[in-house]
Design a protein around this motif. Structure first.
Motif, PDB file in Angstrom:
ATOM      1  N   VAL A  31       0.816  -1.214   0.000  1.00 12.37           N
ATOM      2  CA  VAL A  31       0.000   0.000   0.000  1.00 12.37           C
ATOM      3  C   VAL A  31       0.849   1.264   0.000  1.00 12.37           C
ATOM      4  N   SER A  32       1.982   1.228   0.733  1.00 18.02           N
ATOM      5  CA  SER A  32       2.747   2.457   0.967  1.00 18.02           C
ATOM      6  C   SER A  32       4.057   2.553   0.195  1.00 18.02           C
ATOM      7  N   GLY A  33       4.600   1.405  -0.211  1.00 22.64           N
ATOM      8  CA  GLY A  33       5.932   1.403  -0.809  1.00 22.64           C
ATOM      9  C   GLY A  33       7.035   1.542   0.213  1.00 22.64           C
ATOM     10  N   ALA A  34       6.717   1.390   1.497  1.00 21.35           N
ATOM     11  CA  ALA A  34       7.702   1.551   2.569  1.00 21.35           C
ATOM     12  C   ALA A  34       8.791   0.488   2.482  1.00 21.35           C
ATOM     13  N   TRP A  35      10.006   0.867   2.893  1.00 24.80           N
ATOM     14  CA  TRP A  35      11.070  -0.126   3.029  1.00 24.80           C
ATOM     15  C   TRP A  35      10.822  -0.951   4.293  1.00 24.80           C
ATOM     16  N   ILE A  36      11.377  -2.181   4.314  1.00 26.63           N
ATOM     17  CA  ILE A  36      11.226  -3.091   5.459  1.00 26.63           C
ATOM     18  C   ILE A  36      12.625  -3.490   5.907  1.00 26.63           C
ATOM     19  N   ALA A  37      12.935  -3.254   7.174  1.00 23.09           N
ATOM     20  CA  ALA A  37      14.276  -3.539   7.696  1.00 23.09           C
ATOM     21  C   ALA A  37      14.211  -4.563   8.822  1.00 23.09           C
ATOM     22  N   MET A  38      15.230  -5.447   8.849  1.00 28.30           N
ATOM     23  CA  MET A  38      15.289  -6.536   9.832  1.00 28.30           C
ATOM     24  C   MET A  38      16.747  -6.951   9.999  1.00 28.30           C
ATOM     25  N   HIS A  39      17.087  -7.502  11.149  1.00 29.41           N
ATOM     26  CA  HIS A  39      18.425  -8.047  11.360  1.00 29.41           C
ATOM     27  C   HIS A  39      18.668  -9.213  10.399  1.00 29.41           C
ATOM     28  N   ALA A  40      19.910  -9.379   9.962  1.00 28.53           N
ATOM     29  CA  ALA A  40      20.237 -10.384   8.948  1.00 28.53           C
ATOM     30  C   ALA A  40      19.871 -11.795   9.380  1.00 28.53           C
ATOM     31  N   ALA A  41      20.033 -12.118  10.667  1.00 31.96           N
ATOM     32  CA  ALA A  41      19.753 -13.481  11.121  1.00 31.96           C
ATOM     33  C   ALA A  41      18.274 -13.825  10.987  1.00 31.96           C
ATOM     34  N   ASP A  42      17.401 -12.881  11.289  1.00 28.51           N
ATOM     35  CA  ASP A  42      15.968 -13.142  11.139  1.00 28.51           C
ATOM     36  C   ASP A  42      15.526 -13.015   9.682  1.00 28.51           C
ATOM     37  N   ALA A  43      16.175 -12.144   8.913  1.00 26.61           N
ATOM     38  CA  ALA A  43      15.884 -12.086   7.483  1.00 26.61           C
ATOM     39  C   ALA A  43      16.179 -13.433   6.821  1.00 26.61           C
ATOM     40  N   HIS A  44      17.228 -14.109   7.283  1.00 27.89           N
ATOM     41  CA  HIS A  44      17.541 -15.446   6.780  1.00 27.89           C
ATOM     42  C   HIS A  44      16.402 -16.423   7.079  1.00 27.89           C
ATOM     43  N   VAL A  45      15.819 -16.318   8.283  1.00 24.19           N
ATOM     44  CA  VAL A  45      14.696 -17.193   8.641  1.00 24.19           C
ATOM     45  C   VAL A  45      13.510 -16.929   7.720  1.00 24.19           C
TER      46      VAL A  45
END
Length: 350
Positions: free
Chosen positions: A92-106
């Motif tokens: 809806v917004s085009g917002a960026w999404i940020a997360m720590h690399a270890a959880d992004a891997h999950v």
């Protein structure tokens, strides 16, 4: 039916919105909104559910903004009550999404995982922990029937930015720094708003604590499950969590803004309570191991928020994972050991 939003203004360009979690005793996730010079940013998003979405959207309007205006999303960890609506927010917004690399891997691994592979892995892990056949039967039936539910969280966004601990995040007009706090998940982060408290309360700013530090409940600390870890890496998530607690306790923030329950002060006192809780739990667990026990038998004897007979199937699986995390900690401390050749695996005190 849409839930009427409950919005709390915390001052200094910070709000929280109670976003419901369906059929869960936690009730809701506190999704935080942080104003920045480039537009509003969310800390977590809530569960992927129509009522949750409607509540989040209405809550943002009550804060004087809208989903379409969101600039970004900071995800404290990958669990679906935190990351679940991120995909829809970005759409809806085009917002960026940020997360720590270890959880992004999950998140990436979950996207690629076949439910059948996960059920095989889970059934094998539980059998090795001593789970009885009646607990394994539903997993095996789901596997053999071919009518398996997809894994949760598949509508959540793949993160497109990395939260790097220790660095100031790129938020115009704000001083927000991530602190890596593994334990609840491998990539859990707390977010330190290193600014003067809006009421002048003494201490080092405010902390968005996610699930790491909650005022009245202890977060689940279980094993970080990875079906594709062929080496079966031995980890110590409880040790990670206790070390992370110490780091947060030394920070000395004026106020904690958690993802559940309510905001609170005196973070150091709460950290000490949690450290004492886990020390007592480890001590009690070691006493239980005067005779060899499997993780399942240990879980049956541990103290939970209700009697074991009243704990539902899925929650028992989580409880066994938490028992194993505590057993791993005892082994690392040299206070327990695996009984050689035991099958299912058993532990005993040393």
């Amino acid at each position: 039916m849409t839930t009427e939003p409950t919005v709390i203004e915390h001052g200094g360009g910070v709000w929280s919105i109670k976003v419901p979690i369906p059929d869960n005793p936690l009730g809701h996730t506190l999704v935080h909104l942080l104003d920045t010079d480039r537009g509003p940013v969310l800390v977590d998003t809530g569960w992927d559910d129509p009522d949750s979405w409607d509540t989040l959207a209405a809550g943002l309007v009550a804060c004087g903004t809208a989903v379409e205006d969101l600039h970004g999303v900071l995800v404290t960890h990958h669990h679906p009550d935190h990351h679940g609506l991120s995909g829809r927010v970005r759409e809806v917004s085009g917002a960026w999404i940020a997360m720590h690399a270890a959880d992004a891997h999950v998140v990436r691994r979950t996207r690629a995982q076949q439910p059948a592979r996960w059920l095989d892995y889970l059934a094998g892990k539980l059998a090795a922990a001593g789970a009885p056949d009646e607990h394994l039967a539903p997993l095996r039936a789901a596997r053999s029937s071919g009518r398996m539910r997809t894994l949760p969280g598949l509508n959540a966004a793949l993160p497109d930015r990395e939260i790097v601990p220790g660095e100031l995040l790129d938020l115009a007009g704000r001083r927000l720094r991530a602190i890596w706090t593994p334990g609840h998940t491998p990539g859990h982060v707390c977010l330190h708003l290193d600014e003067e408290h809006p009421t002048g309360r003494p201490g080092r700013g405010r902390l968005f604590s996610g699930d790491h530090l909650l005022p009245g409940i202890t977060p689940h600390i279980g094993l970080y499950e990875d079906p594709d870890d062929a080496a079966a890496t031995v980890i110590d998530p409880l040790g990670d969590y206790l070390d992370s607690l110490e780091r947060i306790g030394r920070l000395g923030v004026a106020e904690v803004l958690p993802a559940h329950q309510y905001a609170f002060t005196d973070s150091r006192a709460r950290v000490e309570e949690l450290l004492d809780h886990h020390e007592a739990r480890l001590r009690d667990l070691r006493e239980l191991l005067s005779a060899p026990l499997t993780p399942w038998r240990i879980a049956e004897r541990m103290e939970w928020n209700r009697p074991w007979d009243e704990i539902p199937h899925g929650s028992r699986t989580i409880a066994v994972s938490e028992a194993e995390a505590h057993l791993r900690r005892l082994v690392k401390l040299g206070l327990a050991e695996v009984v050689p050749g035991s099958e299912p695996v058993s532990y005993r005190a040393v």
